[in-house]
Design a protein around this motif. Structure first.
Motif, PDB file in Angstrom:
ATOM      1  N   LYS A  29      14.296  62.987  26.294  1.00 30.06           N
ATOM      2  CA  LYS A  29      13.634  61.794  25.580  1.00 30.06           C
ATOM      3  C   LYS A  29      12.467  62.643  25.070  1.00 30.06           C
ATOM      4  O   LYS A  29      11.928  63.737  25.634  1.00 30.06           O
ATOM      5  CB  LYS A  29      12.842  61.151  26.800  1.00 30.06           C
ATOM      6  CG  LYS A  29      12.282  59.940  26.465  1.00 30.06           C
ATOM      7  CD  LYS A  29      11.861  58.994  27.701  1.00 30.06           C
ATOM      8  CE  LYS A  29      11.141  57.761  27.375  1.00 30.06           C
ATOM      9  NZ  LYS A  29      10.978  56.889  28.272  1.00 30.06           N
TER      10      LYS A  29
ATOM     11  N   ASN B 273       9.161  58.018  21.634  1.00 29.55           N
ATOM     12  CA  ASN B 273      10.157  57.495  22.434  1.00 29.55           C
ATOM     13  C   ASN B 273      11.675  57.510  21.860  1.00 29.55           C
ATOM     14  O   ASN B 273      12.529  56.504  22.095  1.00 29.55           O
ATOM     15  CB  ASN B 273       9.890  55.928  22.667  1.00 29.55           C
ATOM     16  CG  ASN B 273       8.655  55.919  23.401  1.00 29.55           C
ATOM     17  OD1 ASN B 273       8.881  56.149  24.524  1.00 29.55           O
ATOM     18  ND2 ASN B 273       7.811  54.967  22.832  1.00 29.55           N
TER      19      ASN B 273
ATOM     20  N   ILE C 158      15.425  58.907  21.995  1.00 27.93           N
ATOM     21  CA  ILE C 158      16.086  59.506  23.376  1.00 27.93           C
ATOM     22  C   ILE C 158      17.599  60.084  22.813  1.00 27.93           C
ATOM     23  O   ILE C 158      17.968  59.707  21.667  1.00 27.93           O
ATOM     24  CB  ILE C 158      16.530  58.480  24.267  1.00 27.93           C
ATOM     25  CG1 ILE C 158      16.978  57.202  23.541  1.00 27.93           C
ATOM     26  CG2 ILE C 158      15.176  57.897  25.085  1.00 27.93           C
ATOM     27  CD1 ILE C 158      17.591  56.078  24.629  1.00 27.93           C
TER      28      ILE C 158
END
Length: 198
Positions: free
Chosen positions: A47, A51, A53
């Motif tokens: 991560k 934000n 991922i």
């Protein structure tokens, strides 16, 4: 004033153009995924900033990695559904708007295989540490589980040395197995999982 307006309007137009290009790319990607859709389970492995991922999943016995955005409430190590284009595995989309998947469900729905007790540790008079290895899809996995001497599935202590032992694993992520979570010293982990998925 006009100069300031020109400078700002160019920035706004550039921003809108970039957003439009990104949106069109996402739509094309979704169309390709929908045309050749396959569904699996992915694990979040990283991560980053904004934000972003990183995740991985298996297809035809091979590991595939992907990345996505919007992982506000997701955590590294969680499992989610993933849709992907089976003709182009780089085209995938992890579904993080849904609730993460309980790893115990992945294990319970998986196959039962044989592991081998490689060695035994003696942390106390009442408990044993069993160091177990197993192979699945040509990959080797190793872990430790702590068991009470009266509840050994391989029999007596002497029976457990180099014994074959039954393990239930996840077909999606073979490192997940029931004996790891059943370990006496992982009761806190079991409680956390139960609380999270109640």
């Amino acid at each position: 004033m006009k100069e300031l307006f020109k400078k700002n309007s160019i920035k706004v137009l550039l921003f809108l153009l970039v957003c439009c290009v990104l949106y069109c790319n996402d739509e094309r990607k979704r169309e390709k995924i929908n045309a050749n859709e396959e569904i699996s389970i992915a694990k979040i492995i990283s991560k980053g900033r904004r934000n972003r991922i990183g995740y991985k999943f298996q297809y035809n016995g091979n590991w595939v990695t992907g990345s996505g955005s919007g992982g506000f409430n997701s955590e590294v190590g969680e499992y989610y559904r993933v849709n992907f284009d089976k003709t182009n595995l780089k085209n995938s989309e992890i579904i993080i708007r849904e609730k993460s998947i309980n790893p115990m469900i992945l294990i319970n729905n998986g196959p039962e295989i044989n592991g081998i007790v490689e060695k035994i540790g003696y942390p106390s008079k009442k408990y044993l540490d069993l160091y177990i290895s197993y192979e699945y899809n040509k990959e080797k996995y190793e872990f430790r589980t702590r068991k009470h001497i009266d509840s050994l599935s391989c029999g007596t202590v002497s029976d457990c040395e180099n014994a074959t032992i039954k393990i239930r694993i996840s077909d999606y992520f073979p490192e997940l197995n029931n004996l790891y979570y059943e370990s006496y010293d992982r009761s806190k982990l079991r409680r956390e999982i139960k609380r999270k998925f109640e």
